[in-house]
Design a protein around this motif. Structure first.
Motif, mmCIF file in Angstrom:
data_model
loop_
_atom_site.group_PDB
_atom_site.id
_atom_site.type_symbol
_atom_site.label_atom_id
_atom_site.label_comp_id
_atom_site.label_asym_id
_atom_site.label_seq_id
_atom_site.Cartn_x
_atom_site.Cartn_y
_atom_site.Cartn_z
ATOM 1 N N MET A 1 0.845 -1.177 0.000
ATOM 2 C CA MET A 1 0.000 0.000 0.000
ATOM 3 C C MET A 1 0.892 1.243 0.000
ATOM 4 O O MET A 1 1.862 1.338 0.735
ATOM 5 C CB MET A 1 -0.901 -0.007 1.226
ATOM 6 C CG MET A 1 -1.818 1.162 1.305
ATOM 7 S SD MET A 1 -2.914 0.977 2.752
ATOM 8 C CE MET A 1 -3.740 2.512 2.712
ATOM 9 N N LYS A 2 0.560 2.195 -0.835
ATOM 10 C CA LYS A 2 1.313 3.432 -0.953
ATOM 11 C C LYS A 2 1.140 4.282 0.300
ATOM 12 O O LYS A 2 0.045 4.385 0.851
ATOM 13 C CB LYS A 2 0.794 4.189 -2.166
ATOM 14 C CG LYS A 2 1.462 5.489 -2.413
ATOM 15 C CD LYS A 2 0.808 6.201 -3.589
ATOM 16 C CE LYS A 2 1.275 7.635 -3.584
ATOM 17 N NZ LYS A 2 0.250 8.562 -3.895
ATOM 18 N N LYS A 3 2.227 4.898 0.739
ATOM 19 C CA LYS A 3 2.139 5.789 1.892
ATOM 20 C C LYS A 3 1.404 7.069 1.522
ATOM 21 O O LYS A 3 1.557 7.580 0.415
ATOM 22 C CB LYS A 3 3.536 6.163 2.384
ATOM 23 C CG LYS A 3 4.211 5.112 3.189
ATOM 24 C CD LYS A 3 5.469 5.675 3.809
ATOM 25 C CE LYS A 3 6.044 4.651 4.767
ATOM 26 N NZ LYS A 3 7.181 5.178 5.511
ATOM 27 N N ILE A 4 0.642 7.564 2.474
ATOM 28 C CA ILE A 4 -0.001 8.865 2.324
ATOM 29 C C ILE A 4 1.043 9.928 2.640
ATOM 30 O O ILE A 4 1.735 9.836 3.649
ATOM 31 C CB ILE A 4 -1.192 8.999 3.296
ATOM 32 C CG1 ILE A 4 -2.274 7.994 2.956
ATOM 33 C CG2 ILE A 4 -1.720 10.422 3.304
ATOM 34 C CD1 ILE A 4 -3.361 7.898 4.005
ATOM 35 N N ARG A 5 1.161 10.931 1.783
ATOM 36 C CA ARG A 5 2.095 12.039 2.022
ATOM 37 C C ARG A 5 1.307 13.218 2.588
ATOM 38 O O ARG A 5 0.531 13.847 1.876
ATOM 39 C CB ARG A 5 2.808 12.418 0.732
ATOM 40 C CG ARG A 5 3.736 11.309 0.248
ATOM 41 C CD ARG A 5 4.109 11.503 -1.161
ATOM 42 N NE ARG A 5 2.836 11.440 -1.924
ATOM 43 C CZ ARG A 5 2.714 11.723 -3.188
ATOM 44 N NH1 ARG A 5 3.724 12.118 -3.883
ATOM 45 N NH2 ARG A 5 1.540 11.624 -3.798
ATOM 46 N N LEU A 6 1.510 13.466 3.869
ATOM 47 C CA LEU A 6 0.753 14.482 4.601
ATOM 48 C C LEU A 6 1.648 15.649 4.986
ATOM 49 O O LEU A 6 2.769 15.448 5.451
ATOM 50 C CB LEU A 6 0.183 13.854 5.888
ATOM 51 C CG LEU A 6 -0.294 14.822 6.975
ATOM 52 C CD1 LEU A 6 -1.547 15.577 6.522
ATOM 53 C CD2 LEU A 6 -0.556 14.068 8.271
ATOM 54 N N LEU A 7 1.116 16.853 4.829
ATOM 55 C CA LEU A 7 1.727 18.040 5.421
ATOM 56 C C LEU A 7 0.837 18.451 6.588
ATOM 57 O O LEU A 7 -0.328 18.800 6.390
ATOM 58 C CB LEU A 7 1.845 19.186 4.414
ATOM 59 C CG LEU A 7 2.393 20.501 5.001
ATOM 60 C CD1 LEU A 7 3.797 20.311 5.568
ATOM 61 C CD2 LEU A 7 2.382 21.598 3.937
#
Length: 127
Positions: free
Chosen positions: A1-7
């Motif tokens: 599963m692809k990581k979520i990129r969060l700011l």
């Protein structure tokens, strides 16, 4: 599963540290900014999936930060986070293009699933 990129944008270091630990465990790649200006620069430099943005910050507040993020990346979903349920700020945030808002204190589960909803909405907009 692809990581979520969060700011994650908030001026409270304790909040940032706690949520970074919690969200990393959920396979979220978290970048942080303590000021609105830093958040806008981060959006210019990095391709995030979602932004979680505090409204009440010194200097550039969350609403102005939201406006500038949307000018740079109009399709990037932004979730407004506030400890003050002032309806004017929340309405203004939604009018500026926020995906949704959450009130502090927010549970990690609620924040995580709201982020997933925001990312899914962006994906649907691209189809």
């Amino acid at each position: 599963m692809k990581k979520i990129r969060l700011l994650l944008v908030d001026d409270e270091n304790d909040f940032l540290n706690a949520y970074v630990r919690r969200l990393v465990r959920r396979n979220v790649e978290v970048s942080v900014a303590c000021r609105g200006r830093d958040a806008v620069e981060a959006v210019k430099a990095t391709d995030f999936d979602v932004v979680v943005l505090d409204v009440m910050m010194p200097g550039m507040n969350g609403i102005e930060t939201l406006r500038q993020i949307k000018a740079v990346s109009p399709a990037l979903p932004v979730i407004i986070l506030t400890g003050h349920a002032k309806s004017e700020a929340l309405v203004e945030g939604m009018e500026c293009g926020a995906f949704d808002f959450l009130l502090k204190p927010v549970g990690t589960e609620d924040l995580y699933y709201k982020m997933l909803d925001a990312i899914r909405s962006r994906t649907l907009d691209l189809v």
